[in-house]
Scaffold this motif. Sequence first.
Motif, PDB file in Angstrom:
ATOM      1  N   ALA A   1      50.208  43.074  36.943  1.00 46.38           N
ATOM      2  CA  ALA A   1      51.247  42.315  36.235  1.00 46.38           C
ATOM      3  C   ALA A   1      52.611  42.541  36.879  1.00 46.38           C
ATOM      4  O   ALA A   1      53.385  41.595  37.072  1.00 46.38           O
ATOM      5  CB  ALA A   1      51.279  42.718  34.761  1.00 46.38           C
ATOM      6  N   PHE A   2      52.897  43.771  37.243  1.00 45.39           N
ATOM      7  CA  PHE A   2      54.174  44.059  37.904  1.00 45.39           C
ATOM      8  C   PHE A   2      54.297  43.279  39.208  1.00 45.39           C
ATOM      9  O   PHE A   2      55.311  42.631  39.462  1.00 45.39           O
ATOM     10  CB  PHE A   2      54.340  45.567  38.161  1.00 45.39           C
ATOM     11  CG  PHE A   2      55.533  45.870  39.013  1.00 45.39           C
ATOM     12  CD1 PHE A   2      56.815  45.801  38.484  1.00 45.39           C
ATOM     13  CD2 PHE A   2      55.383  46.170  40.360  1.00 45.39           C
ATOM     14  CE1 PHE A   2      57.923  46.048  39.280  1.00 45.39           C
ATOM     15  CE2 PHE A   2      56.485  46.418  41.160  1.00 45.39           C
ATOM     16  CZ  PHE A   2      57.763  46.352  40.616  1.00 45.39           C
ATOM     17  N   GLU A   3      53.269  43.322  40.025  1.00 44.84           N
ATOM     18  CA  GLU A   3      53.342  42.605  41.308  1.00 44.84           C
ATOM     19  C   GLU A   3      53.445  41.099  41.099  1.00 44.84           C
ATOM     20  O   GLU A   3      54.175  40.419  41.807  1.00 44.84           O
ATOM     21  CB  GLU A   3      52.137  42.936  42.188  1.00 44.84           C
ATOM     22  CG  GLU A   3      52.304  44.216  42.954  1.00 44.84           C
ATOM     23  CD  GLU A   3      51.373  44.290  44.138  1.00 44.84           C
ATOM     24  OE1 GLU A   3      51.841  44.069  45.270  1.00 44.84           O
ATOM     25  OE2 GLU A   3      50.189  44.579  43.933  1.00 44.84           O
TER      26      GLU A   3
ATOM     27  N   ILE B   1      42.585  38.796  32.075  1.00 47.43           N
ATOM     28  CA  ILE B   1      43.941  39.126  31.627  1.00 47.43           C
ATOM     29  C   ILE B   1      44.979  38.629  32.636  1.00 47.43           C
ATOM     30  O   ILE B   1      45.963  37.976  32.255  1.00 47.43           O
ATOM     31  CB  ILE B   1      44.103  40.657  31.419  1.00 47.43           C
ATOM     32  CG1 ILE B   1      43.102  41.190  30.403  1.00 47.43           C
ATOM     33  CG2 ILE B   1      45.545  41.011  31.048  1.00 47.43           C
ATOM     34  CD1 ILE B   1      43.278  40.718  29.009  1.00 47.43           C
ATOM     35  N   LEU B   2      44.791  38.937  33.905  1.00 51.77           N
ATOM     36  CA  LEU B   2      45.775  38.521  34.905  1.00 51.77           C
ATOM     37  C   LEU B   2      45.833  37.001  35.032  1.00 51.77           C
ATOM     38  O   LEU B   2      46.908  36.434  35.267  1.00 51.77           O
ATOM     39  CB  LEU B   2      45.488  39.175  36.257  1.00 51.77           C
ATOM     40  CG  LEU B   2      45.701  40.690  36.300  1.00 51.77           C
ATOM     41  CD1 LEU B   2      45.395  41.227  37.695  1.00 51.77           C
ATOM     42  CD2 LEU B   2      47.102  41.077  35.864  1.00 51.77           C
TER      43      LEU B   2
ATOM     44  N   VAL C   1      48.184  38.798  25.774  1.00 49.33           N
ATOM     45  CA  VAL C   1      47.132  37.935  26.306  1.00 49.33           C
ATOM     46  C   VAL C   1      45.740  38.551  26.222  1.00 49.33           C
ATOM     47  O   VAL C   1      44.754  37.865  26.453  1.00 49.33           O
ATOM     48  CB  VAL C   1      47.431  37.487  27.760  1.00 49.33           C
ATOM     49  CG1 VAL C   1      48.714  36.680  27.819  1.00 49.33           C
ATOM     50  CG2 VAL C   1      47.477  38.661  28.701  1.00 49.33           C
ATOM     51  N   ALA C   2      45.665  39.815  25.882  1.00 52.07           N
ATOM     52  CA  ALA C   2      44.374  40.503  25.782  1.00 52.07           C
ATOM     53  C   ALA C   2      43.818  40.300  24.383  1.00 52.07           C
ATOM     54  O   ALA C   2      44.121  41.058  23.472  1.00 52.07           O
ATOM     55  CB  ALA C   2      44.542  41.987  26.083  1.00 52.07           C
ATOM     56  N   GLU C   3      43.033  39.276  24.228  1.00 54.69           N
ATOM     57  CA  GLU C   3      42.479  38.951  22.916  1.00 54.69           C
ATOM     58  C   GLU C   3      41.598  40.096  22.421  1.00 54.69           C
ATOM     59  O   GLU C   3      40.708  40.566  23.124  1.00 54.69           O
ATOM     60  CB  GLU C   3      41.669  37.661  22.998  1.00 54.69           C
ATOM     61  CG  GLU C   3      42.530  36.457  23.328  1.00 54.69           C
ATOM     62  CD  GLU C   3      41.711  35.211  23.547  1.00 54.69           C
ATOM     63  OE1 GLU C   3      40.493  35.227  23.275  1.00 54.69           O
ATOM     64  OE2 GLU C   3      42.297  34.226  24.008  1.00 54.69           O
TER      65      GLU C   3
ATOM     66  N   SER D   1      36.618  51.411  38.521  1.00 54.99           N
ATOM     67  CA  SER D   1      36.220  51.298  37.121  1.00 54.99           C
ATOM     68  C   SER D   1      34.769  50.842  37.009  1.00 54.99           C
ATOM     69  O   SER D   1      33.990  51.033  37.932  1.00 54.99           O
ATOM     70  CB  SER D   1      37.174  50.347  36.391  1.00 54.99           C
ATOM     71  OG  SER D   1      37.084  50.520  34.998  1.00 54.99           O
ATOM     72  N   THR D   2      34.444  50.229  35.908  1.00 53.84           N
ATOM     73  CA  THR D   2      33.061  49.833  35.652  1.00 53.84           C
ATOM     74  C   THR D   2      32.761  48.448  36.223  1.00 53.84           C
ATOM     75  O   THR D   2      33.668  47.721  36.618  1.00 53.84           O
ATOM     76  CB  THR D   2      32.779  49.803  34.137  1.00 53.84           C
ATOM     77  OG1 THR D   2      33.573  48.751  33.554  1.00 53.84           O
ATOM     78  CG2 THR D   2      33.111  51.134  33.482  1.00 53.84           C
ATOM     79  N   ALA D   3      31.499  48.081  36.192  1.00 49.30           N
ATOM     80  CA  ALA D   3      31.069  46.780  36.712  1.00 49.30           C
ATOM     81  C   ALA D   3      31.711  45.630  35.932  1.00 49.30           C
ATOM     82  O   ALA D   3      32.003  44.578  36.496  1.00 49.30           O
ATOM     83  CB  ALA D   3      29.551  46.673  36.653  1.00 49.30           C
ATOM     84  N   GLN D   4      31.951  45.816  34.647  1.00 47.66           N
ATOM     85  CA  GLN D   4      32.536  44.762  33.809  1.00 47.66           C
ATOM     86  C   GLN D   4      34.055  44.674  33.940  1.00 47.66           C
ATOM     87  O   GLN D   4      34.660  43.684  33.549  1.00 47.66           O
ATOM     88  CB  GLN D   4      32.197  44.982  32.331  1.00 47.66           C
ATOM     89  CG  GLN D   4      30.734  44.939  31.998  1.00 47.66           C
ATOM     90  CD  GLN D   4      30.036  46.265  32.295  1.00 47.66           C
ATOM     91  OE1 GLN D   4      30.667  47.302  32.471  1.00 47.66           O
ATOM     92  NE2 GLN D   4      28.717  46.232  32.363  1.00 47.66           N
ATOM     93  N   SER D   5      34.668  45.696  34.486  1.00 45.19           N
ATOM     94  CA  SER D   5      36.134  45.752  34.527  1.00 45.19           C
ATOM     95  C   SER D   5      36.762  44.637  35.338  1.00 45.19           C
ATOM     96  O   SER D   5      37.818  44.124  34.974  1.00 45.19           O
ATOM     97  CB  SER D   5      36.599  47.096  35.066  1.00 45.19           C
ATOM     98  OG  SER D   5      36.325  48.094  34.128  1.00 45.19           O
TER      99      SER D   5
END
Length: 172
Positions: free
Chosen positions: A88-90, A125-126, A67-69, A114-118
């Motif tokens: 994803a696990f949860e 993705i989720l 799903v991560a284009e 992480s970063t501001a964009q993360s």
Amino acid sequence: MTRRTRGREIALQVLYQLDHNADLAPEVIQEFVERRLHDPTLRSYADALIEGVRSRQDHLDELIGRVAENWSVERMAAIDRNVLRLGAFEMLYRTEVPVKVVINEALELAKRYSTAQSSRFVNGILDRLQPAATEARGGTPPAELLPPPTSTSEAPEPSLKDETADREPESS
């Protein structure tokens, strides 16, 4: 910070450590968790998350990669990769936690570590994994979500069906 949030945070820290040092001794991991989480119930929760992600990591990476284009899991920042694995696990296996809560918790971890964009990246993705999570939580996933049968007695791993055939072209 809620108790489970703290458990997720410690689980993420361990998963990050393991991503950089796969040969980390189990005793070191256990000591790390015990020093940070004094409540046995919370330690059990964090341990279950760590073990769950580790035991299904290849499958989780496959789902995330699908799903991560334009991104491979290996190219993702290590912290983002582990936030996604944990989320994803949860979503797929911890049915006592609502999917929306899992996503919100993952976003908070991404913002904090992480970063501001993360957080936007993790959210995207989720969000794309939600259909598989919904199917998996409804009981036995449909046949197209199941992997080929194996000889083990382990429960089947949910996976994503190919949804591209069902989508209408997006208008620009």
